[in-house]
Design a protein around this motif. Structure first.
Motif, PDB file in Angstrom:
ATOM      1  N   LEU A   1       0.816  -1.209   0.000  1.00  0.00           N
ATOM      2  CA  LEU A   1       0.000   0.000   0.000  1.00  0.00           C
ATOM      3  C   LEU A   1       0.856   1.268   0.000  1.00  0.00           C
ATOM      4  CD1 LEU A   1      -2.803   1.399   0.284  1.00  0.00           C
ATOM      5  CD2 LEU A   1      -2.521   1.164   2.751  1.00  0.00           C
ATOM      6  N   PHE A   2       1.961   1.249   0.739  1.00  0.00           N
ATOM      7  CA  PHE A   2       2.763   2.459   0.884  1.00  0.00           C
ATOM      8  C   PHE A   2       3.990   2.506  -0.019  1.00  0.00           C
ATOM      9  CE2 PHE A   2       0.222   2.404   4.732  1.00  0.00           C
ATOM     10  CZ  PHE A   2      -0.287   3.689   4.676  1.00  0.00           C
ATOM     11  N   LEU A   3       4.124   1.550  -0.921  1.00  0.00           N
ATOM     12  CA  LEU A   3       5.221   1.610  -1.890  1.00  0.00           C
ATOM     13  C   LEU A   3       4.941   2.704  -2.912  1.00  0.00           C
ATOM     14  CD1 LEU A   3       6.091  -2.076  -2.902  1.00  0.00           C
ATOM     15  CD2 LEU A   3       7.601  -0.420  -1.820  1.00  0.00           C
ATOM     16  N   GLU A   4       5.976   3.396  -3.333  1.00  0.00           N
ATOM     17  CA  GLU A   4       5.860   4.345  -4.442  1.00  0.00           C
ATOM     18  C   GLU A   4       5.412   3.540  -5.669  1.00  0.00           C
ATOM     19  OE1 GLU A   4       6.131   8.009  -6.323  1.00  0.00           O
ATOM     20  OE2 GLU A   4       6.287   7.577  -4.192  1.00  0.00           O
ATOM     21  N   PRO A   5       4.455   4.049  -6.463  1.00  0.00           N
ATOM     22  CA  PRO A   5       3.917   3.262  -7.581  1.00  0.00           C
ATOM     23  C   PRO A   5       4.972   2.664  -8.506  1.00  0.00           C
ATOM     24  CG  PRO A   5       2.557   5.181  -7.252  1.00  0.00           C
ATOM     25  CD  PRO A   5       3.739   5.318  -6.326  1.00  0.00           C
TER      26      PRO A   5
ATOM     27  N   PHE B   1       5.294  -1.338  -9.188  1.00  0.00           N
ATOM     28  CA  PHE B   1       5.243  -2.005 -10.481  1.00  0.00           C
ATOM     29  C   PHE B   1       6.407  -2.980 -10.632  1.00  0.00           C
ATOM     30  CE2 PHE B   1       3.282   2.170 -12.076  1.00  0.00           C
ATOM     31  CZ  PHE B   1       1.997   1.736 -11.802  1.00  0.00           C
ATOM     32  N   LYS B   2       7.604  -2.540 -10.233  1.00  0.00           N
ATOM     33  CA  LYS B   2       8.789  -3.393 -10.375  1.00  0.00           C
ATOM     34  C   LYS B   2       8.709  -4.622  -9.473  1.00  0.00           C
ATOM     35  CE  LYS B   2      12.640  -1.040 -10.104  1.00  0.00           C
ATOM     36  NZ  LYS B   2      13.681  -0.018 -10.016  1.00  0.00           N
TER      37      LYS B   2
ATOM     38  N   HIS C   1      -2.224   4.748  -4.262  1.00  0.00           N
ATOM     39  CA  HIS C   1      -2.342   6.125  -3.790  1.00  0.00           C
ATOM     40  C   HIS C   1      -1.300   6.934  -4.557  1.00  0.00           C
ATOM     41  CE1 HIS C   1      -5.161   5.644  -0.448  1.00  0.00           C
ATOM     42  NE2 HIS C   1      -4.627   4.442  -0.320  1.00  0.00           N
ATOM     43  N   ILE C   2      -1.781   7.824  -5.413  1.00  0.00           N
ATOM     44  CA  ILE C   2      -0.902   8.604  -6.276  1.00  0.00           C
ATOM     45  C   ILE C   2      -1.134  10.075  -5.976  1.00  0.00           C
ATOM     46  CG2 ILE C   2      -0.409   9.226  -8.664  1.00  0.00           C
ATOM     47  CD1 ILE C   2      -1.301   6.383  -9.411  1.00  0.00           C
ATOM     48  N   HIS C   3      -0.058  10.800  -5.748  1.00  0.00           N
ATOM     49  CA  HIS C   3      -0.189  12.224  -5.469  1.00  0.00           C
ATOM     50  C   HIS C   3      -0.432  13.006  -6.762  1.00  0.00           C
ATOM     51  CE1 HIS C   3       0.011  15.884  -3.238  1.00  0.00           C
ATOM     52  NE2 HIS C   3       1.015  16.333  -3.973  1.00  0.00           N
ATOM     53  N   ASN C   4       0.409  12.807  -7.773  1.00  0.00           N
ATOM     54  CA  ASN C   4       0.262  13.512  -9.050  1.00  0.00           C
ATOM     55  C   ASN C   4       0.242  12.518 -10.199  1.00  0.00           C
ATOM     56  OD1 ASN C   4       0.410  16.267  -8.114  1.00  0.00           O
ATOM     57  ND2 ASN C   4       2.571  15.877  -7.696  1.00  0.00           N
TER      58      ASN C   4
ATOM     59  N   LEU D   1      -0.993  -0.869 -16.317  1.00  0.00           N
ATOM     60  CA  LEU D   1      -0.695  -0.132 -15.089  1.00  0.00           C
ATOM     61  C   LEU D   1      -1.897   0.482 -14.393  1.00  0.00           C
ATOM     62  CD1 LEU D   1       2.501   1.809 -16.218  1.00  0.00           C
ATOM     63  CD2 LEU D   1       2.362  -0.390 -15.060  1.00  0.00           C
ATOM     64  N   PHE D   2      -2.851   1.009 -15.165  1.00  0.00           N
ATOM     65  CA  PHE D   2      -3.957   1.741 -14.561  1.00  0.00           C
ATOM     66  C   PHE D   2      -5.082   0.807 -14.164  1.00  0.00           C
ATOM     67  CE2 PHE D   2      -2.843   5.713 -17.254  1.00  0.00           C
ATOM     68  CZ  PHE D   2      -1.754   5.940 -16.436  1.00  0.00           C
ATOM     69  N   ARG D   3      -5.655   1.091 -13.003  1.00  0.00           N
ATOM     70  CA  ARG D   3      -6.773   0.293 -12.498  1.00  0.00           C
ATOM     71  C   ARG D   3      -7.801   1.222 -11.887  1.00  0.00           C
ATOM     72  NH1 ARG D   3      -2.475  -2.401  -9.656  1.00  0.00           N
ATOM     73  NH2 ARG D   3      -1.515  -3.752 -11.175  1.00  0.00           N
ATOM     74  N   ASP D   4      -8.994   0.688 -11.690  1.00  0.00           N
ATOM     75  CA  ASP D   4     -10.051   1.482 -11.081  1.00  0.00           C
ATOM     76  C   ASP D   4      -9.791   1.781  -9.608  1.00  0.00           C
ATOM     77  OD1 ASP D   4     -11.399   1.680 -13.443  1.00  0.00           O
ATOM     78  OD2 ASP D   4     -12.793   0.066 -13.005  1.00  0.00           O
TER      79      ASP D   4
END
Length: 167
Positions: free
Chosen positions: A15-19, A23-24, A42-45, A108-111
């Protein structure tokens, strides 16, 4: 002696890994795929453009490259996926750049992405054709560039009510 993380602990770490790191990690450990699907991003930008997008500070883009054979008489064209200027994958360039971007977006993208700031930019009054039509994002703020489609931006965020600004 170290012990593996429990499923609950593993979900918290993911949950808290940088996206980009997430992915890696998921790509290298297929056993985590189900946990990954269950946990929201959870993505900031999130900045979406014609041939690239940026997730926080990581820039994902495709560009066309020609790879020559050994005697340099013939070449094949490929789309090269780079993430922060590091090559990660090559796709055969028999399709368009939009198809390559669509492939990456589907991967990569999900709902279950929760985005603080979502930006759409494009040249001319066009929609980003590579975005999957069924994609829905939960965004708090939506920034729509002058050339980007306001209708597409609203469709992307149809299940939430973000603050919308034209930039």
């Amino acid at each position: 002696m170290s012990r593996p993380l429990s499923y609950v602990s593993l979900k918290c770490v993911i949950l808290f890994l940088e996206p980009h790191s997430r992915f890696k990690v998921i790509a290298s450990m297929s056993s985590l795929k189900f946990a990954d699907l269950a946990i929201p991003f959870h993505i900031h930008n999130l900045d979406l453009e014609q041939s690239k997008f940026k997730i926080n500070q990581a820039e994902f883009k495709f560009d066309m490259v020609k790879i020559f054979n050994k005697d340099k008489t013939r070449y094949n064209e490929y789309f090269r996926l780079t993430i922060n200027d590091i090559t990660h994958e090559y796709l055969n360039a028999q399709e368009s750049i939009e198809k390559a971007m669509w492939y990456l977006a589907k991967k990569l993208f999900r709902d279950n992405m929760i985005v603080t700031n979502l930006s759409l930019r494009s040249e001319g009054e066009v929609r980003l054709t590579w975005l999957p039509l069924d994609l829905k994002l939960k965004a708090h703020q939506l920034f729509v560039g002058q050339g980007a489609s306001l209708n597409q931006a609203k469709q992307l965020t149809r299940d939430c009510d973000p603050t919308i600004q034209r930039v």
